[in-house]
Design a protein around this motif. Structure first.
Motif, PDB file in Angstrom:
ATOM      1  N   GLY D  74      52.512  58.126  31.319  1.00  0.00           N
ATOM      2  CA  GLY D  74      53.787  58.220  30.336  1.00  0.00           C
ATOM      3  C   GLY D  74      54.474  56.792  30.194  1.00  0.00           C
ATOM      4  O   GLY D  74      55.506  56.847  29.813  1.00  0.00           O
ATOM      5  N   CYS D  75      53.786  55.724  30.912  1.00  0.00           N
ATOM      6  CA  CYS D  75      54.341  54.431  30.704  1.00  0.00           C
ATOM      7  C   CYS D  75      53.941  53.630  29.386  1.00  0.00           C
ATOM      8  O   CYS D  75      52.620  53.707  29.132  1.00  0.00           O
ATOM      9  N   LYS D  76      54.787  53.239  28.409  1.00  0.00           N
ATOM     10  CA  LYS D  76      54.315  52.752  27.453  1.00  0.00           C
ATOM     11  C   LYS D  76      54.415  51.377  27.448  1.00  0.00           C
ATOM     12  O   LYS D  76      53.918  50.651  26.554  1.00  0.00           O
ATOM     13  N   THR D  77      54.908  50.798  28.415  1.00  0.00           N
ATOM     14  CA  THR D  77      54.841  48.916  28.578  1.00  0.00           C
ATOM     15  C   THR D  77      54.465  48.773  30.000  1.00  0.00           C
ATOM     16  O   THR D  77      54.452  49.497  30.901  1.00  0.00           O
ATOM     17  N   ALA D  78      53.998  47.467  29.762  1.00  0.00           N
ATOM     18  CA  ALA D  78      53.677  46.780  31.189  1.00  0.00           C
ATOM     19  C   ALA D  78      54.942  47.083  32.316  1.00  0.00           C
ATOM     20  O   ALA D  78      54.491  47.284  33.567  1.00  0.00           O
ATOM     21  N   GLU D  79      56.127  46.733  31.798  1.00  0.00           N
ATOM     22  CA  GLU D  79      57.359  46.696  32.662  1.00  0.00           C
ATOM     23  C   GLU D  79      57.388  48.175  33.172  1.00  0.00           C
ATOM     24  O   GLU D  79      57.562  47.985  34.620  1.00  0.00           O
ATOM     25  N   GLU D  80      57.378  48.988  32.297  1.00  0.00           N
ATOM     26  CA  GLU D  80      57.612  50.374  32.857  1.00  0.00           C
ATOM     27  C   GLU D  80      56.511  50.753  33.942  1.00  0.00           C
ATOM     28  O   GLU D  80      56.921  51.383  34.947  1.00  0.00           O
ATOM     29  N   ALA D  81      55.362  50.488  33.505  1.00  0.00           N
ATOM     30  CA  ALA D  81      54.118  50.662  34.535  1.00  0.00           C
ATOM     31  C   ALA D  81      54.351  50.103  35.924  1.00  0.00           C
ATOM     32  O   ALA D  81      53.999  50.781  37.072  1.00  0.00           O
ATOM     33  N   ILE D  82      54.744  48.799  35.791  1.00  0.00           N
ATOM     34  CA  ILE D  82      54.941  48.130  37.032  1.00  0.00           C
ATOM     35  C   ILE D  82      56.186  48.725  38.001  1.00  0.00           C
ATOM     36  O   ILE D  82      55.977  49.168  39.218  1.00  0.00           O
ATOM     37  N   ARG D  83      57.109  49.122  37.181  1.00  0.00           N
ATOM     38  CA  ARG D  83      58.232  50.097  37.936  1.00  0.00           C
ATOM     39  C   ARG D  83      57.687  51.566  38.575  1.00  0.00           C
ATOM     40  O   ARG D  83      57.915  51.677  39.752  1.00  0.00           O
ATOM     41  N   VAL D  84      56.906  52.113  37.747  1.00  0.00           N
ATOM     42  CA  VAL D  84      56.314  53.356  38.387  1.00  0.00           C
ATOM     43  C   VAL D  84      55.320  53.135  39.245  1.00  0.00           C
ATOM     44  O   VAL D  84      55.211  54.015  40.342  1.00  0.00           O
ATOM     45  N   ALA D  85      54.459  52.112  39.289  1.00  0.00           N
ATOM     46  CA  ALA D  85      53.517  51.870  40.417  1.00  0.00           C
ATOM     47  C   ALA D  85      54.365  51.661  41.615  1.00  0.00           C
ATOM     48  O   ALA D  85      53.965  51.905  42.776  1.00  0.00           O
ATOM     49  N   ARG D  86      55.242  51.062  41.765  1.00  0.00           N
ATOM     50  CA  ARG D  86      56.241  50.724  42.835  1.00  0.00           C
ATOM     51  C   ARG D  86      56.613  52.058  43.459  1.00  0.00           C
ATOM     52  O   ARG D  86      56.645  52.439  44.509  1.00  0.00           O
ATOM     53  N   LEU D  87      57.185  52.994  42.373  1.00  0.00           N
ATOM     54  CA  LEU D  87      57.626  54.254  42.833  1.00  0.00           C
ATOM     55  C   LEU D  87      56.277  55.210  43.646  1.00  0.00           C
ATOM     56  O   LEU D  87      56.462  55.870  44.384  1.00  0.00           O
ATOM     57  N   GLY D  88      55.249  54.691  42.752  1.00  0.00           N
ATOM     58  CA  GLY D  88      54.103  55.676  43.335  1.00  0.00           C
ATOM     59  C   GLY D  88      53.742  55.044  44.748  1.00  0.00           C
ATOM     60  O   GLY D  88      53.405  56.102  45.626  1.00  0.00           O
ATOM     61  N   ARG D  89      53.908  53.947  45.146  1.00  0.00           N
ATOM     62  CA  ARG D  89      53.579  53.364  46.503  1.00  0.00           C
ATOM     63  C   ARG D  89      54.495  54.134  47.534  1.00  0.00           C
ATOM     64  O   ARG D  89      54.212  54.357  48.467  1.00  0.00           O
ATOM     65  N   GLU D  90      55.853  54.033  47.006  1.00  0.00           N
ATOM     66  CA  GLU D  90      56.770  55.162  47.969  1.00  0.00           C
ATOM     67  C   GLU D  90      56.367  56.479  48.259  1.00  0.00           C
ATOM     68  O   GLU D  90      56.380  56.808  49.136  1.00  0.00           O
ATOM     69  N   MET D  91      55.942  56.831  47.001  1.00  0.00           N
ATOM     70  CA  MET D  91      55.505  58.548  46.895  1.00  0.00           C
ATOM     71  C   MET D  91      54.376  58.538  48.187  1.00  0.00           C
ATOM     72  O   MET D  91      54.538  59.366  48.955  1.00  0.00           O
TER      73      MET D  91
END
Lengths: 262, 262, 262, 262
Positions: D74-91
Motif C-alpha cells: 500500500g506504499c506508493k513512495t520510498a518515504e511512505e515505505a520507510i515510515r510503514v517499515a518502522r511501524l512494522g518493527r514496532e508491531m
C-alpha cells in the motif's frame, strides 16, 4: 497505418538495424538495404576508435537515406554514456545529419549478460533530455522504469526481449505487454530477437518498432535474413492492425453442415 | 529456393487457404488474392449442398489461376470420405480442372475438437491412392502415422498445429519437428495457426507449406490479414533457407571493445 | 481423494516407476522405495535375456508389495508385442503374482524417437484384451487413438509427454488435456517427464497417474529425485482436487486498502 | 541440504506465506499450518487500520513458532515505505518478536499491475539498511537492480514471477535465472505463482525460497492447496539438489537390447 513518429521525425519502416558483427562491409551494406530499414544504430566508441570491423563503417552507409542512431555501447556508467552521447551527436553532424539529436542510450555495467543498469540509465536519460537529445533508452522490460523514462522526457523506450545477441526470442512478453499498454511514447523491442516469427510476434503485440542486429548479421545468409525480418515486421504490424481472430478452446468447423451428400 | 512440388505439380506460393467462414463472397475473393495463394481448399459437401455461405462459392474463384483442393470435411468415416473424395474429383472436373486428382482427406468423427481419426484416415488414404488420387491427409501430429501415410503413397501429410479454427497456434511443435525431419513428402502444417508469427515459425521449422483459413476469414480485416500471412509465410521460408543464428545462453556484444573514447 | 483403480485393482500411489538405466541394483531398490510407487514396469525381453543391468533384476524387488507391470519394450510389431505380453504374464506368475494380467503395451518400430505405432498398438491391444489382459498402451498423445483404445477395452491409456528418456517435459499438453477431458479410463502420463514440476503439472491437469523412469534413474542422486517425484505427484494431485485459483490478467492486491497509517 | 539463512536467522521451510484474501481467520490459520511455513508476511497498514479481514489477524497466529515478516503493501513512495517499515518493527515487538528487524519492502505506485518501482525501492532499501533493518525487497525480475540491492546491503531479493495475485506462473524465468546465478544473498521468488508445479519449477531453478499467498488463499480448498505447495517447494528443492537428468533431443531406450525373446 500511420507512420512511426519518434521525437517528431517520421519513418515508414518499423525495423531498425545495426552495423555490428557482419563478416564484411559489403554484407552489411546489402543487409541494410534488404532490411528496408530507415534507422541504423552505430556504436560511437567503436567507430571513433576504429575497432576491428568498424574502419570506415560510418562512411559505408548512405546517410542521405538512413537516419543515424548513435549508441553508447560499451559505457558502464551514466557519466560515460553522457560523454559518448555528445560525441555521437558530433559524429552525426560530421556525416551530414545536422539536426540529428537521437541517441540510443546504453548503460551496461555487466559484461556477461550485457543487461542495462536501470539507475544509471535513468540518470543519464534525465541529463541528456536536458541537453536536448532525443533519448532512446535500452532497458530491461520493467514497466515502472519505462514510466519513469517517459516522465523525464525520453523519445521512446527500448525494452529487451532477451540478452543482446542471444537470439533467444521473446523472453519478457508479459512485461513488454504491460509497457505497450501503458506507454504514450513508441515502444521499440530491442535485443534478443532471433527469427522472423519473433519479430512478427512482437509487432502483433503492438510494439511500435523493432531493433534487430545479431539475428541478421549472424545468419548464414545475412541479406536474405534481413529481407525476411523486413517482411516479418510488416506482417506483424499488419496483423496487429487487421485484428486477429479470437483464440478458442475448442475447434470450430469451417461452416455448419446443413446437409450431406451421399 | 526450389518450388513446392506436390504430386508432380509445382507451386510458387507455400500458403494454402480456404473459403469457409468469410462474411461475404467479396471478402473471400479479396483475401484469396491478398494471400497470394495458388491452392484453395473447398468443402465438397458444403458446395454440393449449397450450405449457407457456399452458394456459388465454387464459381467465385478463378480456377484458371487457383488450383482446387477439394476436401472431405464433414466425413466421419473412411467410407464417407472415399465417396466424397470421388465427388470432389467430379467437382474439379466440372470447374475445368480435368487433371486435378488432389483430395484433402479429413476423417473426423469428433464434433467438439474436430480431431482426425488416425485409423479411418489411413484406411481411406490407402484406398484413394489406389484410385489414383493425390492424397493430402489431415492428421494429428503423430510421426508414426505420418510415416504410414507416406508408405501407402500419400502426396503430403498435413499435421495440425492445434484444433481446427481454434487459433491457438503451434501446440504440437515437438512432433511436427520430428515429422519434418523424417518425411520425404511435403509437410503442410494445417489448422490452428492464428497469427503471422505462428505461420512464420512453422516455416522456420522447415515445414514445406501452410494451410490457413480461420485466422484469415475471422480477422477483423480479412484481406489485410491474408496479406500479412502471405508475407509471414515467405519470411519464415526465407529464414529457414537463410540459416538462423545460433541461440546463445549469454549475451554477445556487437563487437569486442578494443579501445575507449573519453 | 478416491484411490487409483486400474482394471479393478486399487492403488494409493499415483506414481509408477521402472527399473531401467540405474547405475546399480541397490540404487534402483532405494529409488523404488523412495518413490513410494506401488507399480513398477519391467521390460520382459531384457529380463528374459539377462540384458546387461537386468541380471537378477526381477528378483531384486519385493513383489509382495510392488505390482509388476511387464512391458513389451523392444517390440517393433503387434505380433512381437503379443508374444512378449504372454511371456510377461508368465514372468509375473513365476514371481508370485498369479492374478496379474497387466501388460504395458509398447509397439515401437522407430529407433530414434522410440515413438509408438498407432496402428500396431491398436491391433495388439484388441488381441490382448481378447486374451484377458489388462492392457495399458503407450501412445502418442492422440485423442482419437485414445478413444479407439478405450473402445476396444484397454484398462488405461498412457500418452507420452515427450520422447522416452528425453526429459523434455510436457510437450503435448494440449492433446493430453483433451484426452483427460474425454477419457473414461485412467490416463497415465508416460515418458518425457524430466523434473518434479512437470510431474506436478501433469497431475494438476487431471492426469490419473504418471510413469517416470529416466528422470529418476539418471538423476545424480536417484533416490532423492525419486522422493521429489513422489512428493510432486502428490502435490499435483492435491492441487487438482483443491481447485486452483483463477488466472487473472492483472494484479490483485492482497486486500483493499481502507485506510492509511502515517 | 543446508537450511535457509536470511540475515543470520535460520529457517527449515523454504515456503513463506501471507495472511491476505482468506475467507476466514480459521481458514488462514489452517492453511498456514498446512503450508509448513515458518515465515508469514503481514501488511502493516492493513493490520493497523483494522482493514476488513484484518481485525485480530496479527493475533491469530502463534508468533512463538512463526517469524513475522511485516510488509509495506500500500506504499506508493520510498518515504511512505520507510515510515510503514518502522511501524512494522514496532508491531513485531508488540507481538513479542523483540529482535525481529525484517521488513518486506514494497514500493508500488501503480494500482493496476501492482508492479514495484525500482527507483523508490532502491532508495528506501538504502535508508532502511542504514536503520538496521533486514530488508527483503519485492522487485521486478531485473538482474541489475537485484545487484544494486545486494550492494546496498539487502538481506534477500524477492523478484516477481508475475503480477501479484495474477496466478500466471513463471513469466520472468530468463531474468530470474540470471538473478539466481549472480546473487550472493537468498533469492525468494514472490508473486504470481499459481500452482504447485510453478512452485517446484522455481525451486528447481535454484531459487532459495518462495512466497505464495493468493494461490493458497484463493484455492477452493485453501489448506489442501497450502499442503500441496508445501510438498512442491520441498520437491523442487530436492530436485535441485539431486541434480536433474540432462535434456535430450532424442529418445533413449531404457537399456540397449542385447537379445530378443521369441
Amino acid at each position: 497505418d500511420s507512420p512511426l513518429v519518434i521525437a517528431g521525425k517520421t519513418f515508414k519502416s518499423r525495423l531498425m538495424t545495426g552495423t555490428g558483427k557482419y563478416r564484411s562491409i559489403e554484407e552489411m551494406q546489402q543487409s541494410v538495404i534488404a532490411s528496408g530499414c530507415e534507422i541504423v544504430t552505430v556504436a560511437v566508441r567503436r567507430v571513433q576508435t576504429n575497432a576491428p570491423g568498424h574502419e570506415g563503417l560510418a562512411q559505408a552507409l548512405d546517410w542521405d537515406k538512413i537516419w543515424m542512431l548513435p549508441n553508447t555501447a560499451g559505457c558502464k556508467t551514466a557519466e560515460e554514456a553522457i560523454r559518448v552521447a555528445r560525441l555521437g551527436r558530433e559524429m552525426a553532424k560530421l556525416l551530414g545529419q545536422e539536426d540529428n539529436n537521437f541517441i540510443k542510450l546504453e548503460v551496461i555495467p555487466d559484461a556477461k549478460y550485457l543487461l542495462p543498469d536501470p539507475i544509471g540509465t535513468l540518470q543519464a536519460a534525465e541529463q541528456l533530455v536536458k541537453e536536448g537529445f532525443a533519448v532512446l533508452p535500452y532497458i530491461n522490460a520493467d514497466p515502472m522504469l519505462a514510466k519513469h523514462l517517459e516522465d523525464v522526457g525520453c523519445a521512446t523506450v527500448m525494452p529487451l526481449a532477451a540478452p543482446i545477441g542471444s537470439g533467444q526470442g521473446l523472453k519478457t512478453t508479459a512485461n513488454i505487454q504491460i509497457i505497450i499498454e501503458n506507454s504514450k511514447i513508441p515502444v521499440v523491442v530491442d535485443a534478443g530477437i532471433g527469427a522472423p516469427s519473433q519479430a512478427a510476434e512482437a509487432m502483433e503485440m503492438g510494439a511500435d518498432a523493432l531493433l534487430i542486429n545479431s539475428a541478421i548479421a549472424l545468419a548464414v545468409n545475412s541479406s536474405a535474413m534481413a529481407y525476411a525480418m523486413n517482411l516479418a515486421a510488416i506482417a506483424g504490424r499488419m496483423a496487429y492492425l487487421a485484428g486477429r481472430m479470437p483464440i478458442k478452446d475448442y475447434a470450430i468447423a469451417s461452416s455448419p453442415l446443413t446437409g450431406t451428400v451421399n
